[in-house]
Design a protein around this motif. Structure first.
Motif, PDB file in Angstrom:
ATOM      1  N   ARG A  91     -38.492  92.621 -27.043  1.00  0.00           N
ATOM      2  CA  ARG A  91     -38.466  91.316 -26.352  1.00  0.00           C
ATOM      3  C   ARG A  91     -37.051  90.771 -26.257  1.00  0.00           C
ATOM      4  O   ARG A  91     -36.646  90.218 -25.228  1.00  0.00           O
ATOM      5  N   THR A  92     -36.282  90.938 -27.318  1.00  0.00           N
ATOM      6  CA  THR A  92     -34.901  90.462 -27.276  1.00  0.00           C
ATOM      7  C   THR A  92     -34.050  91.340 -26.369  1.00  0.00           C
ATOM      8  O   THR A  92     -33.173  90.842 -25.651  1.00  0.00           O
ATOM      9  N   MET A  93     -34.314  92.646 -26.349  1.00  0.00           N
ATOM     10  CA  MET A  93     -33.574  93.537 -25.447  1.00  0.00           C
ATOM     11  C   MET A  93     -33.860  93.189 -23.989  1.00  0.00           C
ATOM     12  O   MET A  93     -32.972  93.291 -23.134  1.00  0.00           O
ATOM     13  N   HIS A  94     -35.085  92.756 -23.711  1.00  0.00           N
ATOM     14  CA  HIS A  94     -35.403  92.344 -22.336  1.00  0.00           C
ATOM     15  C   HIS A  94     -34.537  91.155 -21.936  1.00  0.00           C
ATOM     16  O   HIS A  94     -33.985  91.117 -20.824  1.00  0.00           O
ATOM     17  N   LEU A  95     -34.392  90.182 -22.844  1.00  0.00           N
ATOM     18  CA  LEU A  95     -33.543  89.033 -22.550  1.00  0.00           C
ATOM     19  C   LEU A  95     -32.100  89.465 -22.338  1.00  0.00           C
ATOM     20  O   LEU A  95     -31.396  88.937 -21.462  1.00  0.00           O
ATOM     21  N   CYS A  96     -31.637  90.422 -23.131  1.00  0.00           N
ATOM     22  CA  CYS A  96     -30.274  90.922 -22.989  1.00  0.00           C
ATOM     23  C   CYS A  96     -30.092  91.603 -21.630  1.00  0.00           C
ATOM     24  O   CYS A  96     -29.063  91.426 -20.966  1.00  0.00           O
ATOM     25  N   GLU A  97     -31.084  92.367 -21.210  1.00  0.00           N
ATOM     26  CA  GLU A  97     -31.001  93.060 -19.921  1.00  0.00           C
ATOM     27  C   GLU A  97     -30.958  92.071 -18.756  1.00  0.00           C
ATOM     28  O   GLU A  97     -30.186  92.244 -17.807  1.00  0.00           O
ATOM     29  N   VAL A  98     -31.784  91.023 -18.836  1.00  0.00           N
ATOM     30  CA  VAL A  98     -31.789  90.010 -17.778  1.00  0.00           C
ATOM     31  C   VAL A  98     -30.446  89.274 -17.757  1.00  0.00           C
ATOM     32  O   VAL A  98     -29.893  88.995 -16.686  1.00  0.00           O
ATOM     33  N   ALA A  99     -29.920  88.973 -18.945  1.00  0.00           N
ATOM     34  CA  ALA A  99     -28.621  88.305 -19.028  1.00  0.00           C
ATOM     35  C   ALA A  99     -27.515  89.194 -18.464  1.00  0.00           C
ATOM     36  O   ALA A  99     -26.608  88.715 -17.769  1.00  0.00           O
ATOM     37  N   ALA A 100     -27.579  90.493 -18.745  1.00  0.00           N
ATOM     38  CA  ALA A 100     -26.575  91.435 -18.229  1.00  0.00           C
ATOM     39  C   ALA A 100     -26.626  91.510 -16.705  1.00  0.00           C
ATOM     40  O   ALA A 100     -25.585  91.521 -16.036  1.00  0.00           O
ATOM     41  N   ASP A 101     -27.832  91.547 -16.150  1.00  0.00           N
ATOM     42  CA  ASP A 101     -27.975  91.568 -14.686  1.00  0.00           C
ATOM     43  C   ASP A 101     -27.359  90.311 -14.077  1.00  0.00           C
ATOM     44  O   ASP A 101     -26.660  90.372 -13.052  1.00  0.00           O
ATOM     45  N   PHE A 102     -27.616  89.177 -14.711  1.00  0.00           N
ATOM     46  CA  PHE A 102     -27.048  87.919 -14.235  1.00  0.00           C
ATOM     47  C   PHE A 102     -25.525  87.984 -14.267  1.00  0.00           C
ATOM     48  O   PHE A 102     -24.847  87.633 -13.290  1.00  0.00           O
ATOM     49  N   ALA A 103     -24.969  88.433 -15.394  1.00  0.00           N
ATOM     50  CA  ALA A 103     -23.520  88.505 -15.534  1.00  0.00           C
ATOM     51  C   ALA A 103     -22.898  89.392 -14.465  1.00  0.00           C
ATOM     52  O   ALA A 103     -21.892  89.027 -13.839  1.00  0.00           O
ATOM     53  N   ILE A 104     -23.488  90.547 -14.225  1.00  0.00           N
ATOM     54  CA  ILE A 104     -22.953  91.481 -13.234  1.00  0.00           C
ATOM     55  C   ILE A 104     -23.003  90.887 -11.831  1.00  0.00           C
ATOM     56  O   ILE A 104     -22.140  91.156 -10.991  1.00  0.00           O
ATOM     57  N   ASN A 105     -23.969  90.034 -11.596  1.00  0.00           N
ATOM     58  CA  ASN A 105     -24.130  89.434 -10.267  1.00  0.00           C
ATOM     59  C   ASN A 105     -23.259  88.207 -10.032  1.00  0.00           C
ATOM     60  O   ASN A 105     -23.070  87.807  -8.883  1.00  0.00           O
ATOM     61  N   VAL A 106     -22.725  87.595 -11.101  1.00  0.00           N
ATOM     62  CA  VAL A 106     -22.003  86.330 -10.898  1.00  0.00           C
ATOM     63  C   VAL A 106     -20.564  86.321 -11.400  1.00  0.00           C
ATOM     64  O   VAL A 106     -19.774  85.472 -10.972  1.00  0.00           O
ATOM     65  N   LEU A 107     -20.181  87.209 -12.309  1.00  0.00           N
ATOM     66  CA  LEU A 107     -18.860  87.149 -12.925  1.00  0.00           C
ATOM     67  C   LEU A 107     -17.712  87.368 -11.942  1.00  0.00           C
ATOM     68  O   LEU A 107     -17.844  88.092 -10.951  1.00  0.00           O
ATOM     69  N   LYS A 108     -16.591  86.759 -12.257  1.00  0.00           N
ATOM     70  CA  LYS A 108     -15.353  87.047 -11.550  1.00  0.00           C
ATOM     71  C   LYS A 108     -14.831  88.415 -12.010  1.00  0.00           C
ATOM     72  O   LYS A 108     -15.067  88.812 -13.165  1.00  0.00           O
ATOM     73  N   PRO A 109     -14.099  89.122 -11.170  1.00  0.00           N
ATOM     74  CA  PRO A 109     -13.441  90.353 -11.642  1.00  0.00           C
ATOM     75  C   PRO A 109     -12.559  90.051 -12.845  1.00  0.00           C
ATOM     76  O   PRO A 109     -11.863  89.036 -12.886  1.00  0.00           O
ATOM     77  N   GLY A 110     -12.624  90.914 -13.848  1.00  0.00           N
ATOM     78  CA  GLY A 110     -11.886  90.703 -15.084  1.00  0.00           C
ATOM     79  C   GLY A 110     -12.658  89.903 -16.112  1.00  0.00           C
ATOM     80  O   GLY A 110     -12.192  89.737 -17.250  1.00  0.00           O
ATOM     81  N   GLY A 111     -13.838  89.415 -15.742  1.00  0.00           N
ATOM     82  CA  GLY A 111     -14.640  88.586 -16.630  1.00  0.00           C
ATOM     83  C   GLY A 111     -15.276  89.360 -17.769  1.00  0.00           C
ATOM     84  O   GLY A 111     -15.128  90.577 -17.894  1.00  0.00           O
ATOM     85  N   ALA A 112     -16.002  88.619 -18.626  1.00  0.00           N
ATOM     86  CA  ALA A 112     -16.583  89.228 -19.823  1.00  0.00           C
ATOM     87  C   ALA A 112     -18.010  88.735 -20.054  1.00  0.00           C
ATOM     88  O   ALA A 112     -18.418  87.685 -19.548  1.00  0.00           O
ATOM     89  N   PHE A 113     -18.737  89.497 -20.865  1.00  0.00           N
ATOM     90  CA  PHE A 113     -20.144  89.223 -21.161  1.00  0.00           C
ATOM     91  C   PHE A 113     -20.378  89.471 -22.644  1.00  0.00           C
ATOM     92  O   PHE A 113     -19.952  90.487 -23.192  1.00  0.00           O
TER      93      PHE A 113
END
Length: 242
Positions: A165-187
């Motif tokens: 369940r926690t890994m699912h939240l991490c995966e959703v958060a990672a997808d969000f980060a990849i879709n919104v971050l500026k180049p050079g950003g971090a997660f």
């Protein structure tokens, strides 16, 4: 009340005396709640957080991760997923210089929180379909430099279920980060010991220059939590096209 009138100096507090506070069960208090309270009273990070004005001991986790990985810089925009109780956003706002007049940090949680200076708070479930758009709108339409996630599903006591369940939240958060971050950003995201799923690691390594696991000193040694830190976001196709 005597403690309020004469604050003890750092290093002289109850947690540093070497004497352990014992908590007995009482009417309305279960043995497990007594153990939790005893652990809190004897936790030096809890004492330090209270003394320094942080909302929780978790503030020291992001402080220590930042000291190791150098993530938070003045002027950056930050998204904090699962913001409650607010310690991470407190630290982020201070580090990036976020103010009420120029908010650079936005946090989201389905729990209600008291206001945090310099932080825009959204009381909403991050898994709601419109949550990502609302987060970016709260940043004035600007892409974030850093996405933080200390989200963890409520524990069931069954390790495999809690892990998934926690890994699912991490995966959703990672997808969000990849879709919104500026180049050079971090997660940064919480995971549970047992390793990050290979598919998620491969995805992050495609999109970030470095991906590591960090166990900050303030994370209790008996805890199964680790933090995944991905730096140097490579950007998306829409950001690299001319």
């Amino acid at each position: 009340m005597a403690d309020d009138k004469k604050p003890k100096k750092p290093g002289k507090g109850r947690a540093d005396t070497g004497l352990k506070v014992r908590v007995k069960t009482a009417r309305g208090r279960t043995a497990s709640s007594a153990r939790w309270l005893e652990r809190q009273l004897n936790d030096p990070y809890v004492v330090k957080a209270r003394r320094e004005g942080w909302r929780s001991r978790a503030a020291f986790k992001i402080i220590e991760i930042d000291e190791k990985c150098h993530l938070l810089k003045p002027g950056q925009r930050v998204v904090d997923l699962g913001v409650a109780p607010g310690g991470w956003s407190q630290v982020a706002a201070k580090k990036v210089g976020s103010t009420a007049a120029n908010p650079l940090v936005v946090g989201i949680d389905y729990l209600e929180l008291d206001p945090i200076p310099g932080v825009v708070l959204l009381q909403k479930d991050f898994l709601d379909e419109d949550a990502p758009d609302q987060l970016i709108a709260a940043l004035g339409g600007e892409a974030p430099d850093l996405v933080l996630s200390d989200m963890a599903a409520p524990t069931t006591g069954h390790h495999k279920t809690d892990y998934l369940r926690t890994m699912h939240l991490c995966e959703v958060a990672a997808d969000f980060a990849i879709n919104v971050l500026k180049p050079g950003g971090a997660f940064v995201a919480k995971v549970f010991r047992g390793g990050t799923e290979n598919e998620l690691l491969a995805q992050l390594k495609r999109h970030f220059s470095t991906v590591v696991h960090v166990k900050p000193p303030s994370s209790r040694q008996e805890s199964v939590e680790l933090y995944l830190v991905a730096r140097g976001f490579k950007g998306r196709a829409d950001q690299t096209e001319d």
